[in-house]
Design a protein around this motif. Structure first.
Motif, PDB file in Angstrom:
ATOM      1  N   THR A  26      -8.622 -10.704   7.876  1.00 44.23           N
ATOM      2  CA  THR A  26      -8.653 -10.524   6.425  1.00 44.23           C
ATOM      3  C   THR A  26      -8.192 -11.771   5.675  1.00 44.23           C
ATOM      4  OG1 THR A  26      -6.416  -9.614   6.449  1.00 44.23           O
ATOM      5  CG2 THR A  26      -8.246  -8.056   6.679  1.00 44.23           C
ATOM      6  N   ALA A  65     -21.374 -13.210  12.731  1.00 47.25           N
ATOM      7  CA  ALA A  65     -21.035 -12.391  11.570  1.00 47.25           C
ATOM      8  C   ALA A  65     -22.208 -11.511  11.184  1.00 47.25           C
ATOM      9  CB  ALA A  65     -20.641 -13.277  10.388  1.00 47.25           C
ATOM     10  N   VAL A  88     -14.465 -16.683   2.773  1.00 43.94           N
ATOM     11  CA  VAL A  88     -14.459 -15.245   3.010  1.00 43.94           C
ATOM     12  C   VAL A  88     -13.020 -14.745   3.094  1.00 43.94           C
ATOM     13  CG1 VAL A  88     -16.666 -15.318   4.224  1.00 43.94           C
ATOM     14  CG2 VAL A  88     -14.565 -15.497   5.521  1.00 43.94           C
ATOM     15  N   ALA A  91     -12.282  -9.855   5.741  1.00 43.40           N
ATOM     16  CA  ALA A  91     -13.275  -9.606   6.785  1.00 43.40           C
ATOM     17  C   ALA A  91     -12.667  -8.687   7.850  1.00 43.40           C
ATOM     18  CB  ALA A  91     -13.720 -10.931   7.408  1.00 43.40           C
ATOM     19  N   LEU A 118     -17.816 -10.420  13.324  1.00 42.87           N
ATOM     20  CA  LEU A 118     -17.054 -10.475  12.084  1.00 42.87           C
ATOM     21  C   LEU A 118     -17.885  -9.828  10.986  1.00 42.87           C
ATOM     22  CD1 LEU A 118     -14.369 -11.725  10.915  1.00 42.87           C
ATOM     23  CD2 LEU A 118     -15.805 -13.575  10.058  1.00 42.87           C
ATOM     24  N   LYS A 119     -17.365  -8.763  10.396  1.00 40.45           N
ATOM     25  CA  LYS A 119     -18.072  -8.071   9.313  1.00 40.45           C
ATOM     26  C   LYS A 119     -17.607  -8.657   7.984  1.00 40.45           C
ATOM     27  CE  LYS A 119     -18.777  -3.696   9.414  1.00 40.45           C
ATOM     28  NZ  LYS A 119     -18.598  -2.224   9.459  1.00 40.45           N
ATOM     29  N   ILE A 120     -18.553  -9.200   7.239  1.00 43.29           N
ATOM     30  CA  ILE A 120     -18.246  -9.755   5.926  1.00 43.29           C
ATOM     31  C   ILE A 120     -19.119  -9.056   4.893  1.00 43.29           C
ATOM     32  CG2 ILE A 120     -17.552 -11.994   6.852  1.00 43.29           C
ATOM     33  CD1 ILE A 120     -20.229 -13.126   6.040  1.00 43.29           C
ATOM     34  N   ASN A 121     -18.624  -8.950   3.667  1.00 47.48           N
ATOM     35  CA  ASN A 121     -19.407  -8.339   2.610  1.00 47.48           C
ATOM     36  C   ASN A 121     -19.425  -9.242   1.390  1.00 47.48           C
ATOM     37  OD1 ASN A 121     -16.949  -7.580   1.041  1.00 47.48           O
ATOM     38  ND2 ASN A 121     -16.626  -6.217   2.783  1.00 47.48           N
ATOM     39  N   THR A 125     -17.038 -12.600  -0.367  1.00 49.43           N
ATOM     40  CA  THR A 125     -17.627 -13.852   0.121  1.00 49.43           C
ATOM     41  C   THR A 125     -18.096 -14.671  -1.065  1.00 49.43           C
ATOM     42  OG1 THR A 125     -18.393 -12.723   2.127  1.00 49.43           O
ATOM     43  CG2 THR A 125     -19.372 -14.859   1.632  1.00 49.43           C
TER      44      THR A 125
END
Length: 244
Positions: A26, A65, A88, A91, A118-121, A125
């Protein structure tokens, strides 16, 4: 060199710390897009489905990602491409409870079977400057925001783009608390919906407690009457003479 920095200097790069789970994913980090990965697969109906992912690097190590719909649109428009730098935060590292070492033979961030992602939104971002230094962002720049960046206005909030990291708002008006009351018929179907103020809700609650108290007293009196009747009928004659 890697030996001088990691082993001798004991300074691990950002991606390795995230993959090792030494630091939470995060934390605000600046990463560079090293590859746009496209994985094609054939579905049961015969159509070909393409899954798009990003390979992000801190200059030393890389990780794969997964992105949301808005970021996917930016990739297709080539606004996010190889060489783009992204800042970012918030995350999430998924696929491994204990983390993984990027030097392990089983780890390859460019392959489809890579389990650690890695989950990013999109709300967490933002594009970074071309000359921004890769790695973790120093806390001195964002400590007052809880380690995240500031969303400048509500217009910058993207629907279905994940949680908002931080936003500065001004309260223009504070409305009183309202309560919602559903009125149902005998079949438990809602026939009317009322909006009550706090005073009206307090009055409704007082009336409900009064009805509850009356009902409780009624049943208690019925129970006492029934018990007294049973006692009178089943009591021995000596007990009846004493009571009389």
């Amino acid at each position: 060199t890697r030996y001088e920095k990691e082993l001798k200097g004991a300074r691990l790069p950002a991606v390795r710390k995230i993959l090792n789970k030494d630091i939470s994913a995060t934390r605000m980090t600046i990463l560079c897009v090293s590859q746009v990965l496209r994985f094609r697969s054939k579905q049961k109906d015969g159509k070909t489905h393409t899954e798009v992912r990003l390979e992000l690097t801190d200059g030393w190590y890389s990780l794969q990602a997964v992105v949301d719909g808005f970021l996917l649109g930016l990739i297709e428009q080539r606004q996010i491409k190889v060489g783009s730098k992204l800042m970012v935060c918030n995350a999430q590292l998924v696929g491994s409870d204990d983390g993984v070492d990027p030097l392990d033979d089983c780890y390859d961030s460019s392959k489809r079977n890579c389990q650690v992602l890695l989950k990013i939104n999109s709300n967490n971002t933002r594009p970074a400057r071309w000359d921004a230094k890769l790695g973790f962002v120093s806390p001195k720049y964002n400590h007052h925001l809880g380690g995240t960046f500031l969303v400048k206005s509500l217009r910058d909030v993207i629907p279905d783009g994940g949680a908002i990291p931080a936003i500065d708002l001004v309260v223009c008006r504070k409305y009183p608390k309202l309560y919602l009351e559903h009125i149902s018929d005998s079949n438990h179907n809602i026939v009317e919906t009322l909006h009550l103020t706090e005073a009206e809700e307090a009055e409704r609650l007082s009336e409900h407690e009064a009805r509850h108290q009356l009902t409780s007293e009624k049943y208690a009196e019925e129970a006492r009457t029934y018990c007294a009747k049973e006692l009178d009928e089943d009591a021995p004659e000596e007990w009846k003479k004493m009571v009389a």
